[in-house]
Design an enzyme around this catalytic site. Structure first.
Site, short mmCIF file in Angstrom:
data_model
loop_
_atom_site.label_atom_id
_atom_site.label_comp_id
_atom_site.label_asym_id
_atom_site.label_seq_id
_atom_site.Cartn_x
_atom_site.Cartn_y
_atom_site.Cartn_z
N HIS A 171 0.87 -1.18 0.00
CA HIS A 171 0.00 0.00 0.00
C HIS A 171 0.91 1.23 0.00
O HIS A 171 1.53 1.53 1.02
CB HIS A 171 -0.90 0.01 1.23
CG HIS A 171 -1.68 -1.27 1.43
ND1 HIS A 171 -1.14 -2.38 2.01
CD2 HIS A 171 -2.95 -1.60 1.08
CE1 HIS A 171 -2.05 -3.35 2.06
NE2 HIS A 171 -3.16 -2.90 1.50
N HIS A 214 -8.55 -0.18 8.20
CA HIS A 214 -9.94 -0.63 8.06
C HIS A 214 -10.80 -0.03 9.18
O HIS A 214 -12.01 0.19 8.99
CB HIS A 214 -10.04 -2.15 8.14
CG HIS A 214 -9.46 -2.86 6.95
ND1 HIS A 214 -8.13 -3.15 6.84
CD2 HIS A 214 -10.05 -3.33 5.82
CE1 HIS A 214 -7.92 -3.78 5.69
NE2 HIS A 214 -9.06 -3.90 5.06
N ASP A 265 -7.78 2.52 -2.23
CA ASP A 265 -8.20 1.44 -1.36
C ASP A 265 -9.70 1.60 -1.11
O ASP A 265 -10.32 2.59 -1.54
CB ASP A 265 -7.39 1.46 -0.06
CG ASP A 265 -7.27 0.08 0.59
OD1 ASP A 265 -8.07 -0.82 0.24
OD2 ASP A 265 -6.39 -0.11 1.45
#
Length: 351
Positions: A177, A189, A258
């Site tokens: 990432h 998350h 994302d």
């Protein structure tokens, strides 16, 4: 360059998911929307290979120009496990093997990429969001053994080897990432991680694999992390970070956001605001997962004009589609190259 097979594809800038094991009317409506360009699958979309093949065929019947993708890295992030899919190693196992024998580690990474890609393609899946290029600092629970190693050059070398296996199977890759998620403890998350290091330190360490891999990356996914010494916005919403990726690291592939439903994306405002911000910053495609209502809001609220920038994004997206036909499952298991690769992966899993 467009192939004749892909010349008529017009994928949109949104990748979304489907609810279950088969398509319902709402899934079909979303996939048909001109802003849709991809479908990402999850473990809930899988019971066995026959069902998965039926699902990917059903998606193709609705639109043949949407990219079908999955997070299928190996280790704990492997959406399809039973029904004949090979259990793939966590990437840290390849890093541990590197410490013992770099040559064998690279060969096994290539074998892993080949097994991963050929099995997915045999079931109608175009690409996996792999490899993870984050460094293993021993701090991040969400990254953990998904990372190859703590040394940037080792990460780059093993990722290049894995990507070679993907490419032999006709599958594109996506490094993630950017510029790095391994240093922070928080899981994007559920939280908004902050990495307060300087640009120089991040570029020297975490972003180094992206520089060394050069044109070997077809896709990149930025992190939902704020690096306040560089920009107040998370990397995926930061024109500064994405300009660094494009200009300093000379990346000319697809930039995916994302998942916009993650907590780390909330700083951009509403989901529609996040999609607009990600595209304005330089992303080519935005992901929205596990939230059909938010997907609908993006498809309704996103204005996407045809111009040079959007045409360039579409050209990049088209390059991700496989250019050669995949082997079917039975033919794949008769192929010598696959069988040799499977032996290498099995030997690592049993060691």
């Amino acid at each position: 360059m467009k192939t004749a097979q892909n010349a008529t594809k017009k994928p949109g800038p949104v990748m979304l998911d489907v609810v279950g094991l088969t398509l319902n009317e709402e899934d079909i409506r979303r996939i048909r929307h001109p802003l849709t360009g991809g479908v990402i699958l999850f473990a809930r979309n899988y019971t066995d290979r026959a069902q998965l093949v039926a699902l990917t065929k059903a998606i193709r019947a609705v639109r043949d120009d949407v990219l079908i993708a999955v997070d299928h890295e190996g280790g704990r992030v492997q959406r399809f496990r039973d029904g004949g899919f090979t259990h793939l190693p966590a990437m840290r196992r390849l890093g541990e093997l590197w410490d013992e024998n770099p040559s064998i580690a690279c060969k096994t990474a290539t074998a892993t990429g080949y097994v991963l890609a050929t099995e997915l393609r045999a079931c109608g899946v175009d690409m996996s969001f792999t490899p993870v290029l984050d460094l293993d600092y021993g701090e991040s629970g969400v990254i953990g053994n998904r990372a190859f190693h703590s040394e940037p050059r080792v990460v780059a070398k093993l990722a290049q080897s894995l990507n070679y296996g993907l490419a032999m199977a006709g599958m594109a890759n996506c490094g993630k990432h950017f510029p790095g998620h391994g240093f922070v403890k928080e899981d994007s998350h559920h939280e908004v991680p902050i990495d307060s290091r300087s640009l120089e330190e991040i570029m020297e360490k975490d972003a180094a694999p992206y520089f060394w891999m050069g044109i070997g990356l077809a896709g990149v996914m930025p992190a939902h992390i704020i690096y306040p010494q560089v920009d107040p916005n998370p990397a995926g919403f930061s024109a500064k970070w994405l300009t660094i990726l494009r200009e300093e690291l000379e990346f000319d592939g697809v930039i995916f956001s994302d998942d916009l439903s993650m907590e780390g994306a909330r700083v951009a405002g509403s989901t529609v605001d996040g999609a607009k911000a990600a595209l304005a910053a330089g992303c080519d495609m935005v992901l929205i997962c596990n939230s059909p209502d938010k997907a609908d809001k993006i498809l309704t609220g996103l204005e996407y004009l045809e111009n040079d920038a959007t045409r360039q994004s579409r050209e990049r997206l088209i390059r991700l589609f496989p250019e050669k036909a995949a082997l079917g499952w039975d033919a794949l298991h008769q192929e010598a190259q696959y069988r040799h690769a499977l032996e290498a992966v099995s030997a690592l899993m049993q060691s």
